[in-house]
Design an enzyme around this catalytic site. Sequence first.
Site, PDB file in Angstrom:
ATOM      1  N   ILE A  95       1.613  28.895   7.700  1.00 52.68           N
ATOM      2  CA  ILE A  95       1.024  30.083   7.073  1.00 52.68           C
ATOM      3  C   ILE A  95       0.686  31.091   8.181  1.00 52.68           C
ATOM      4  O   ILE A  95       0.264  30.709   9.279  1.00 52.68           O
ATOM      5  CB  ILE A  95      -0.271  29.688   6.306  1.00 52.68           C
ATOM      6  CG1 ILE A  95       0.036  28.671   5.202  1.00 52.68           C
ATOM      7  CG2 ILE A  95      -1.006  30.907   5.766  1.00 52.68           C
ATOM      8  CD1 ILE A  95       0.562  29.232   3.900  1.00 52.68           C
ATOM      9  N   LEU A  96       0.905  32.365   7.902  1.00 53.04           N
ATOM     10  CA  LEU A  96       0.601  33.415   8.891  1.00 53.04           C
ATOM     11  C   LEU A  96      -0.615  34.207   8.418  1.00 53.04           C
ATOM     12  O   LEU A  96      -0.781  34.473   7.223  1.00 53.04           O
ATOM     13  CB  LEU A  96       1.811  34.331   9.056  1.00 53.04           C
ATOM     14  CG  LEU A  96       3.053  33.642   9.654  1.00 53.04           C
ATOM     15  CD1 LEU A  96       4.295  34.494   9.475  1.00 53.04           C
ATOM     16  CD2 LEU A  96       2.827  33.296  11.136  1.00 53.04           C
ATOM     17  N   HIS A 112      11.866  31.656  -0.694  1.00 54.13           N
ATOM     18  CA  HIS A 112      11.094  30.615  -1.375  1.00 54.13           C
ATOM     19  C   HIS A 112      11.964  29.997  -2.472  1.00 54.13           C
ATOM     20  O   HIS A 112      12.605  30.731  -3.238  1.00 54.13           O
ATOM     21  CB  HIS A 112       9.806  31.204  -1.975  1.00 54.13           C
ATOM     22  CG  HIS A 112       8.976  30.161  -2.641  1.00 54.13           C
ATOM     23  ND1 HIS A 112       8.192  29.277  -1.924  1.00 54.13           N
ATOM     24  CD2 HIS A 112       8.843  29.816  -3.943  1.00 54.13           C
ATOM     25  CE1 HIS A 112       7.607  28.441  -2.775  1.00 54.13           C
ATOM     26  NE2 HIS A 112       7.985  28.735  -3.997  1.00 54.13           N
ATOM     27  N   ALA A 182      21.703  29.958  -4.704  1.00 56.27           N
ATOM     28  CA  ALA A 182      20.780  31.096  -4.614  1.00 56.27           C
ATOM     29  C   ALA A 182      20.362  31.432  -3.180  1.00 56.27           C
ATOM     30  O   ALA A 182      20.697  32.493  -2.655  1.00 56.27           O
ATOM     31  CB  ALA A 182      19.556  30.834  -5.481  1.00 56.27           C
ATOM     32  N   GLU A 183      19.656  30.524  -2.519  1.00 58.79           N
ATOM     33  CA  GLU A 183      19.050  30.869  -1.224  1.00 58.79           C
ATOM     34  C   GLU A 183      20.061  31.396  -0.199  1.00 58.79           C
ATOM     35  O   GLU A 183      19.840  32.426   0.435  1.00 58.79           O
ATOM     36  CB  GLU A 183      18.349  29.645  -0.626  1.00 58.79           C
ATOM     37  CG  GLU A 183      17.163  29.177  -1.424  1.00 58.79           C
ATOM     38  CD  GLU A 183      16.412  28.042  -0.744  1.00 58.79           C
ATOM     39  OE1 GLU A 183      16.072  28.162   0.434  1.00 58.79           O
ATOM     40  OE2 GLU A 183      16.168  27.021  -1.404  1.00 58.79           O
TER      41      GLU A 183
HETATM   42  C1  GAR Z   1      14.391  25.936   1.861  1.00 61.31           C
HETATM   43  O1  GAR Z   1      14.617  25.436   0.571  1.00 61.31           O
HETATM   44  C2  GAR Z   1      13.361  27.045   1.812  1.00 61.31           C
HETATM   45  O2  GAR Z   1      13.472  27.869   0.694  1.00 61.31           O
HETATM   46  C3  GAR Z   1      12.085  26.261   1.760  1.00 61.31           C
HETATM   47  O3  GAR Z   1      12.295  25.162   2.638  1.00 61.31           O
HETATM   48  C4  GAR Z   1      13.682  24.873   2.733  1.00 61.31           C
HETATM   49  C5  GAR Z   1      14.105  24.957   4.178  1.00 61.31           C
HETATM   50  O4  GAR Z   1      15.435  24.540   4.356  1.00 61.31           O
HETATM   51  N1  GAR Z   1      10.969  27.065   2.150  1.00 61.31           N
HETATM   52  C6  GAR Z   1       9.768  26.964   1.584  1.00 61.31           C
HETATM   53  O5  GAR Z   1       9.486  26.127   0.760  1.00 61.31           O
HETATM   54  C7  GAR Z   1       8.746  27.973   2.074  1.00 61.31           C
HETATM   55  N2  GAR Z   1       7.658  28.068   1.160  1.00 61.31           N
HETATM   56  P1  GAR Z   1      16.284  24.958   5.638  1.00 61.31           P
HETATM   57  O6  GAR Z   1      15.473  24.614   6.889  1.00 61.31           O
HETATM   58  O7  GAR Z   1      17.511  24.091   5.533  1.00 61.31           O
HETATM   59  O8  GAR Z   1      16.606  26.412   5.556  1.00 61.31           O
END
Ligand code: GAR
Length: 202
Positions: A95-96, A112, A182-183
């Site tokens: 957290i920042l 997220h 999505a991400e």
């Molecule tokens: C991802 O799903 C990201 O959205 C989530 O953690 C994972 C990281 O994966 N982030 C959160 O939950 C932040 N609140 P990665 O290291 O493979 O990108």
Amino acid sequence: MDKRINVAVLVSGGGTNLQALIDYEKDGKLNSGKIVKVISSKAGAFALERAKNANIDSAVVEKKGKTQAEFESGIIAELDKCNAEVIVLAGFMCILSKDFTDRYKERILNVHPSLIPSFCGEGFYGLKVHEAALGYGVKVTGATVHFVNEIPDGGKIIMQKAVEIKEGDTPEVLQKRVMQEAEWKILPASLEKVCSSILKGE
Ligand code: GAR
């Protein structure tokens, strides 16, 4: 002049979102930005390997044994060294403070793994988000990219994408689908959008 915005990516783990950003830049789609540094809150995070393989400078700033202010000063020192103008939180699990987020107002992006305002805020990170979505029984989830302010997952939304939940999904299976569908798409696209708006002076 072919000006591009200097981007620093903050990570804590595997770094698949970082990889999506690296690939997007390699494919020539990050026209308005340039990834100049990866900063990890964990030594040994696989994301650091990904940075190394892509010839991107990296640094480790750990939280352990430091006050929040000391931790953030360490990050700011690294950001200053590379003249970072935009910061991406890509699986960054710390957290920042308001001091930090105010310093980079509308310049910090976070991804997220849910459709905010569902399953977000303090305590909702990584697999826990997908466990919560499955536990509630929602039929659609997704991912959100938003600006970061002092409220965890509370800043202005930049992009969202919905993902279907399927019968028999486990948190792990759902996490993978949300990342793939999505991400890994909306994070790079949002970064280009933000960098391009900055260059246009919007
Ligand atoms: C991802 O799903 C990201 O959205 C989530 O953690 C994972 C990281 O994966 N982030 C959160 O939950 C932040 N609140 P990665 O290291 O493979 O990108």
